[in-house]
Design a protein around this motif. Structure first.
Motif, PDB file in Angstrom:
ATOM      1  N   HIS A  54       0.859  -1.187   0.000  1.00 34.48           N
ATOM      2  CA  HIS A  54       0.000   0.000   0.000  1.00 34.48           C
ATOM      3  C   HIS A  54       0.893   1.235   0.000  1.00 34.48           C
ATOM      4  O   HIS A  54       1.813   1.318   0.807  1.00 34.48           O
ATOM      5  N   GLU A  57      -1.813   3.823   2.798  1.00 34.71           N
ATOM      6  CA  GLU A  57      -2.351   3.526   4.118  1.00 34.71           C
ATOM      7  C   GLU A  57      -1.589   2.429   4.835  1.00 34.71           C
ATOM      8  O   GLU A  57      -0.991   1.564   4.220  1.00 34.71           O
ATOM      9  N   ASP A  58      -1.630   2.503   6.164  1.00 35.62           N
ATOM     10  CA  ASP A  58      -1.190   1.419   7.023  1.00 35.62           C
ATOM     11  C   ASP A  58      -2.394   0.502   7.209  1.00 35.62           C
ATOM     12  O   ASP A  58      -3.545   0.942   7.165  1.00 35.62           O
ATOM     13  N   LYS A  89       2.500   0.918   5.518  1.00 30.77           N
ATOM     14  CA  LYS A  89       2.518   1.232   4.088  1.00 30.77           C
ATOM     15  C   LYS A  89       3.935   1.064   3.549  1.00 30.77           C
ATOM     16  O   LYS A  89       4.919   1.148   4.295  1.00 30.77           O
ATOM     17  N   CYS A 108      -7.704   0.117   7.933  1.00 33.48           N
ATOM     18  CA  CYS A 108      -6.690   0.868   7.189  1.00 33.48           C
ATOM     19  C   CYS A 108      -6.846   2.351   7.491  1.00 33.48           C
ATOM     20  O   CYS A 108      -7.959   2.867   7.556  1.00 33.48           O
ATOM     21  N   GLN A 148      -2.345   0.904  -4.630  1.00 35.49           N
ATOM     22  CA  GLN A 148      -1.777  -0.390  -4.277  1.00 35.49           C
ATOM     23  C   GLN A 148      -0.817  -0.808  -5.393  1.00 35.49           C
ATOM     24  O   GLN A 148      -1.084  -0.532  -6.563  1.00 35.49           O
TER      25      GLN A 148
END
Length: 155
Positions: A54, A57-58, A89, A108, A148
């Motif tokens: 990603h 985001e985490d 991320k 997320c 992504q």
């Protein structure tokens, strides 16, 4: 400022996802003022997304039911029922379900990843087209659109 948000199970959007699994959108960008996405996967043995990362985001996964193998960068880990994993991320990761079925909670932050699931998945309130599948091209398009990066096949 965010407002409180409540959605009963019947109000949550459910999408057909990889390998016939279901992804329920519990909280999305609109509900959280862009702060986080919360989703829930109900999947079968062998379900595995492509190895990916990603850029925006985490991600946190909690395995509510079942078992899975998790890969994060060069580490392989077993995740059992009740286990949780943090996937920052820009770190490649993936998983494979090893139990007959699994129930995963995904969080997320910030929000937005739900767009990828909506882009490639199929809303379960619509009729299922004959032969529906999430093709590799559609998945790659959705991933690219929502930040992504697919770095390899499922593990």
């Amino acid at each position: 400022m965010s407002m409180a948000y409540l959605a009963q199970p019947q109000q949550q959007q459910k999408l057909e996802w990889l390998d016939g699994g279901v992804f329920a959108v519990l909280l999305d960008s609109a509900a959280t003022d862009g702060q986080l996405t919360v989703g829930r996967f109900t999947v079968a043995k062998g379900e595995a997304p492509p190895y990916h990362l990603h850029t925006r985001e985490d991600e946190v996964f909690m395995l509510l039911k079942g078992s899975a193998l998790i890969w994060s960068d060069d580490q392989e880990m077993e995740l059992s029922e009740g286990g949780i994993v943090f996937l920052p991320k820009n770190v490649p990761h993936g998983y494979r379900i090893t139990s007959d079925t699994a129930d995963l909670l995904m969080i997320c932050t910030p929000a937005g990843i739900e767009g990828m699931f909506r882009h490639a998945g199929r809303d379960l309130t619509t009729p299922r087209p004959d032969g529906f599948q999430i093709s590799p091209d559609l998945l790659a398009e959705a991933a690219d659109t929502y930040g992504q990066i697919i770095v390899g096949p499922p593990r």
